[in-house]
Design a protein around this motif. Structure first.
Motif, mmCIF file in Angstrom:
data_model
loop_
_atom_site.group_PDB
_atom_site.id
_atom_site.type_symbol
_atom_site.label_atom_id
_atom_site.label_comp_id
_atom_site.label_asym_id
_atom_site.label_seq_id
_atom_site.Cartn_x
_atom_site.Cartn_y
_atom_site.Cartn_z
ATOM 1 N N ASP A 1 0.248 2.248 5.363
ATOM 2 C CA ASP A 1 1.518 2.415 4.659
ATOM 3 C C ASP A 1 2.570 2.792 5.691
ATOM 4 O O ASP A 1 2.678 3.948 6.098
ATOM 5 N N TYR B 1 0.831 -1.192 0.000
ATOM 6 C CA TYR B 1 0.000 0.000 0.000
ATOM 7 C C TYR B 1 0.873 1.251 0.000
ATOM 8 O O TYR B 1 1.881 1.306 0.706
ATOM 9 N N SER B 2 0.455 2.230 -0.764
ATOM 10 C CA SER B 2 1.187 3.499 -0.816
ATOM 11 C C SER B 2 0.200 4.634 -0.572
ATOM 12 O O SER B 2 -0.716 4.850 -1.362
#
Length: 360
Positions: free
Chosen positions: A344, A157-158
């Motif tokens: 993140d 995930y970003s």
């Protein structure tokens, strides 16, 4: 793919929930049971969730909810592939109740334990309901979280954008409280807005036009308080007009900030497969309609899970457990409960609450 069957337990806030979900050999998810006990009545008199009351209610009800979920699904513990529980982020007392219960079941049955990030469960829930392929842009909007996240894969995930002060759901609840509406504020503000004039009050759209897709809600909350004070005492129509003006401002903020997030996603990662909305605020119909128009303009599919799967539930925890178990991402019995747990872990914390110079 092999058939998988996972029990999911959710106790991070004021819903005591358990669900049994099956992943079929073709990869599709099937919800066999999804039991949710809301604690709204216990917290309404206080105008918000009281952590100690929430934790005690989880202790009192969780075993019964799990038993009901298993009975409705028609399965036994020996048939399960794993035991999943939300291990955070959330109210630590409630998280401990659910995670400790899951550990006990896993220990007794010998089944794998899956300690789930509650935010990851929201992020992956559209794959349960709609089979959305990676990658996609997630708008996570709830009482405690407002984020734009590039979902690249399970565990990948970003964070593209986040709120620099309040979450959108929190802003709805506080606006409702200021206007004398019952708890929870969000659904009641939405109901009042249906009867109001959204153009009566000129409220601000914070962060509009800024290149980084962050959100800010504190100034909007201040503006609605000032507008209400200026015309006090409020009539019923005043309240409806204030709610409509507030909701219109929030919708504009969400659409403009999400449009910015789509631009950043494409610059960094290419074309998303979908625009996905998750979290309790995703149940707001005005927000859904506005995002549907945005997705159409962008040539994207909009995916929003059904309202019962937008708010906290055990099915999303079970599905996240299935996704992680399929990649052998299993936890041991020492897995900690966490009050804070960013989706993140590489994202830089914003510098100060409400500071417009903060960076993602």
């Amino acid at each position: 793919m092999n058939d998988m069957l996972v029990l999911g337990i959710e106790t991070t806030c004021d819903e005591t929930a358990a669900s049994v979900v099956r992943r079929l050999p073709d990869g599709r998810g099937e919800i066999l049971s999804n039991e949710i006990l809301s604690q709204i009545a216990e917290h309404a008199r206080y105008g918000g969730v009281v952590p100690e009351i929430a934790a005690r209610a989880h202790v009192d009800y969780l075993d019964k909810i799990i038993a009901r979920a298993m009975a409705v699904a028609g399965v036994t513990f020996s048939e399960l592939s794993g035991i999943a529980a939300a291990a955070g982020p959330g109210l630590i007392g409630g998280v401990l109740v659910g995670l400790t219960t899951a550990k006990g079941i896993a220990l007794v049955t010998g089944k794998p334990l899956l300690a789930i990030n509650h935010l990851e469960a929201h992020a992956l829930s559209p794959r349960l309901t709609d089979g959305v392929p990676f990658p996609y842009l997630l708008l996570l909007v709830s009482g405690g979280h407002t984020q734009l996240v590039a979902v690249m894969g399970v565990g990948d995930y970003s964070r593209i954008g986040t709120t620099i002060d309040d979450a959108i759901g929190e802003a709805f609840d506080k606006a409702g409280k200021m206007l004398g509406l019952p708890y929870p504020g969000g659904p009641n503000v939405e109901a009042e807005a249906e009867k109001g004039n959204p153009e009566r009050f000129d409220l601000p759209r914070p962060m509009h036009g800024r290149p980084e897709p962050n959100f800010s809600l504190s100034g909007l909350k201040t503006a609605i308080r000032i507008a209400a004070d200026n015309i006090a005492p409020l009539s019923a129509q005043d309240v409806s007009d204030l709610c409509a003006s507030f909701q219109a401002a929030v919708v504009d903020i969400i659409v403009e900030r999400t449009r910015c997030g789509l631009r950043v996603f494409r610059e960094r990662f290419g074309h998303p497969q979908a625009l996905v909305v998750a979290g309790g605020v995703g149940a707001n119909q005005s927000i859904r309609r506005a995002l549907q128009r945005l997705a159409f303009e962008a040539g994207l599919r909009l995916v929003v899970p059904p309202p019962k799967l937008c708010t906290d539930n055990g099915a999303m925890i079970a599905w996240a457990g299935i996704e992680r178990l399929s990649k052998n991402l299993i936890d041991d019995l020492h897995a900690p409960a966490r009050a804070r747990w960013p989706l993140d872990s590489k994202a830089e914390a914003l510098v100060g609450s409400g500071r417009l110079g903060a960076k993602v």
